[in-house]
Scaffold this motif. Sequence first.
Motif, PDB file in Angstrom:
ATOM      1  N   ARG A  64       0.785  -1.189  -0.048  1.00  0.00           N
ATOM      2  CA  ARG A  64       0.083  -0.007   0.180  1.00  0.00           C
ATOM      3  C   ARG A  64       0.686   1.370   0.000  1.00  0.00           C
ATOM      4  O   ARG A  64       0.436   2.286  -0.580  1.00  0.00           O
ATOM      5  CB  ARG A  64      -0.957   0.011   1.258  1.00  0.00           C
ATOM      6  CG  ARG A  64      -2.052  -1.047   0.913  1.00  0.00           C
ATOM      7  CD  ARG A  64      -3.252  -0.962   2.090  1.00  0.00           C
ATOM      8  NE  ARG A  64      -4.194   0.271   1.687  1.00  0.00           N
ATOM      9  CZ  ARG A  64      -4.875   0.172   0.638  1.00  0.00           C
ATOM     10  NH1 ARG A  64      -5.241  -0.892   0.270  1.00  0.00           N
ATOM     11  NH2 ARG A  64      -5.721   1.271   0.348  1.00  0.00           N
ATOM     12  N   VAL A 117       2.121   1.706  -3.557  1.00  0.00           N
ATOM     13  CA  VAL A 117       1.028   2.059  -4.633  1.00  0.00           C
ATOM     14  C   VAL A 117       0.185   3.080  -4.051  1.00  0.00           C
ATOM     15  O   VAL A 117      -0.786   2.925  -3.294  1.00  0.00           O
ATOM     16  CB  VAL A 117       0.207   0.920  -4.999  1.00  0.00           C
ATOM     17  CG1 VAL A 117      -0.906   1.188  -6.042  1.00  0.00           C
ATOM     18  CG2 VAL A 117       1.006  -0.386  -5.605  1.00  0.00           C
ATOM     19  N   SER A 118       0.545   4.421  -3.949  1.00  0.00           N
ATOM     20  CA  SER A 118      -0.001   5.431  -3.283  1.00  0.00           C
ATOM     21  C   SER A 118      -1.370   5.701  -4.455  1.00  0.00           C
ATOM     22  O   SER A 118      -1.254   5.294  -5.424  1.00  0.00           O
ATOM     23  CB  SER A 118       0.983   6.538  -3.289  1.00  0.00           C
ATOM     24  OG  SER A 118       1.052   7.067  -4.603  1.00  0.00           O
ATOM     25  N   PRO A 119      -2.312   6.543  -3.900  1.00  0.00           N
ATOM     26  CA  PRO A 119      -3.306   6.843  -4.859  1.00  0.00           C
ATOM     27  C   PRO A 119      -3.087   7.482  -6.114  1.00  0.00           C
ATOM     28  O   PRO A 119      -3.540   7.016  -7.190  1.00  0.00           O
ATOM     29  CB  PRO A 119      -4.080   7.974  -3.970  1.00  0.00           C
ATOM     30  CG  PRO A 119      -4.130   7.584  -2.499  1.00  0.00           C
ATOM     31  CD  PRO A 119      -2.412   7.131  -2.450  1.00  0.00           C
ATOM     32  N   ALA A 149      -1.420   4.529  -8.393  1.00  0.00           N
ATOM     33  CA  ALA A 149      -2.489   3.719  -8.726  1.00  0.00           C
ATOM     34  C   ALA A 149      -3.065   4.386 -10.132  1.00  0.00           C
ATOM     35  O   ALA A 149      -3.232   3.477 -11.035  1.00  0.00           O
ATOM     36  CB  ALA A 149      -3.612   3.329  -7.730  1.00  0.00           C
ATOM     37  N   VAL A 154      -9.721   6.379  -6.471  1.00  0.00           N
ATOM     38  CA  VAL A 154      -8.931   5.297  -6.381  1.00  0.00           C
ATOM     39  C   VAL A 154      -9.508   4.260  -5.658  1.00  0.00           C
ATOM     40  O   VAL A 154      -9.305   3.058  -5.948  1.00  0.00           O
ATOM     41  CB  VAL A 154      -7.544   5.956  -5.863  1.00  0.00           C
ATOM     42  CG1 VAL A 154      -7.727   6.284  -4.502  1.00  0.00           C
ATOM     43  CG2 VAL A 154      -6.306   4.893  -6.204  1.00  0.00           C
ATOM     44  N   ASP A 155     -10.475   4.608  -4.777  1.00  0.00           N
ATOM     45  CA  ASP A 155     -11.035   3.631  -3.863  1.00  0.00           C
ATOM     46  C   ASP A 155     -12.321   3.129  -4.647  1.00  0.00           C
ATOM     47  O   ASP A 155     -13.061   2.395  -3.904  1.00  0.00           O
ATOM     48  CB  ASP A 155     -11.280   4.073  -2.620  1.00  0.00           C
ATOM     49  CG  ASP A 155     -10.074   4.420  -1.731  1.00  0.00           C
ATOM     50  OD1 ASP A 155      -9.280   3.397  -1.930  1.00  0.00           O
ATOM     51  OD2 ASP A 155      -9.808   5.317  -0.995  1.00  0.00           O
ATOM     52  N   ARG A 174      -7.180   0.988  -6.586  1.00  0.00           N
ATOM     53  CA  ARG A 174      -5.908   0.692  -5.960  1.00  0.00           C
ATOM     54  C   ARG A 174      -5.663  -0.639  -5.536  1.00  0.00           C
ATOM     55  O   ARG A 174      -4.487  -1.033  -5.787  1.00  0.00           O
ATOM     56  CB  ARG A 174      -6.097   1.426  -4.610  1.00  0.00           C
ATOM     57  CG  ARG A 174      -4.426   1.877  -3.971  1.00  0.00           C
ATOM     58  CD  ARG A 174      -4.644   2.601  -2.629  1.00  0.00           C
ATOM     59  NE  ARG A 174      -3.341   2.832  -2.014  1.00  0.00           N
ATOM     60  CZ  ARG A 174      -3.198   3.377  -1.114  1.00  0.00           C
ATOM     61  NH1 ARG A 174      -4.134   3.894  -0.549  1.00  0.00           N
ATOM     62  NH2 ARG A 174      -1.922   3.484  -0.547  1.00  0.00           N
TER      63      ARG A 174
END
Length: 478
Positions: free
Chosen positions: A298, A301-303, A306, A323-324, A369
């Motif tokens: 996580r 892979v930051s927002p 992603a 991103v979510d 993400r």
Amino acid sequence: MSTKRQVHLAAHFPGVNNTTIWSDDRAESQIAFSSFEHFARNAERGFFDFLFLAEGLRLREQKGRIHDLDVVGRPNTLAVLAALAGVTDHIGLVGTLQTTFNEPVELAKQLATLDHLTDGRAGWNVVTSSDAFHGANFRRGGFLDHADRYTRAAEFIALSRELWDSWQADAVVAGTAAGGALADGVFADRSRIRDVDHHGAQFDVTGTFPVPRSPQRHPVIVQAGDSDEGRDLAATNAEVIFSLHTEFDDAQAFYRDVTERLERVGRSKDELQILPGATFVIGSSAEDAEERSNAIRRAQVSPATAIAFLEQVWNRDLSSYDVDGPLPTIEPDYEGTAITRGRARHTRDVPALVQSWRDLAEAEHLSIRDLVIRASTRGGFVGTASHIAAEIDRYVQERATDGFVVVPHTNPYGLDEFVDTVVPLLQERGVYRQSYDEGATLRQTLDLPGTIRDRSAAARTAAGAGPARAAASAGVLA
């Protein structure tokens, strides 16, 4: 002495990609020499075969802006390796250097010089590029067609070998019993230096190479191409392959494929080491390692990362997407100008890839993400130190690899834990060295049986073959 196959390890300096976590509290500079020095000394403490540096010729761009992971800079590979020669004694120093945008005489000179400076510890990771974005920084621009890049690379390597071989081993006579001191005015015996007169499809070179024969004669040749052309180039010319194949079954299949290609060009498997790149996460238990791995992924892979990752496939601006949230329903732009420049595209069938991602995201309820974390995870060992040592050993003993290029996720301390915990367990298994051989060259450290030219000459002698035929079968110049 163990009869088990020995593990070979190389250390990849953390680079400008989303493997490296620059937000980590211990992260330090990509360009300060202290970072390179700590990493190199630590890899040497772990008795690694070589340190491996990537190189970028230009900062990547996405949607016309510099990609944020490149801002830290891309220092010159040869300059860094030359500096590291002064603070290391045994570990090999391998640099990634282009055949597309360099010239053979200059690069052969630089590599021969590095081999002298390191007493025979130099290596060259041969890479190609057909990317006009990179080429715009060079005199020839982006003229080279994709189909021609391996043709140029093969001639580049062959010409480099011709240059390195143009000085006989005993050409320098200054300071020897035969030649006397340099003060006598004699440095080299000109009769033992052959002028190069090369006229090929890619290069015309005539003259005397300015560097005497180096300790290894030829720096160790590493190659990382994975296409059919890349694999053929490696089978003909490489002594180490830095591969992408890290899943066990896939790695075994790649190992078999390369072995068969070696046989077709008259080489044996002991003339080449296959070392996939691999990340690692070490925990006190399997559960702890898995928890740490999830946290690391996580962080990697930051927002923003992603979305950027997805944009490289969709070839569209996706910055408005959550991103979510779910994957975009819009189709990728297959015809438009690429919004990402300076990054190789490994995906040939984009529609099939996108559909597979949509199917996976729907089946497992993955956000953008989450999907990128899953899709960009490659080649990692997760577990206790004991588990990781056992897995590395299994891969080598069952001929899936000859070892690994270890890729840490932090710079410059990311290798420390591996050296402290995994290396001793490999040593206990009897599959990893406990010291370097004093004065060994990189080729000797890798357990390689001499240069390709040395071996082709020996084969000619043994078989009674003509020089031109034997040299052609080995992919070298007679």
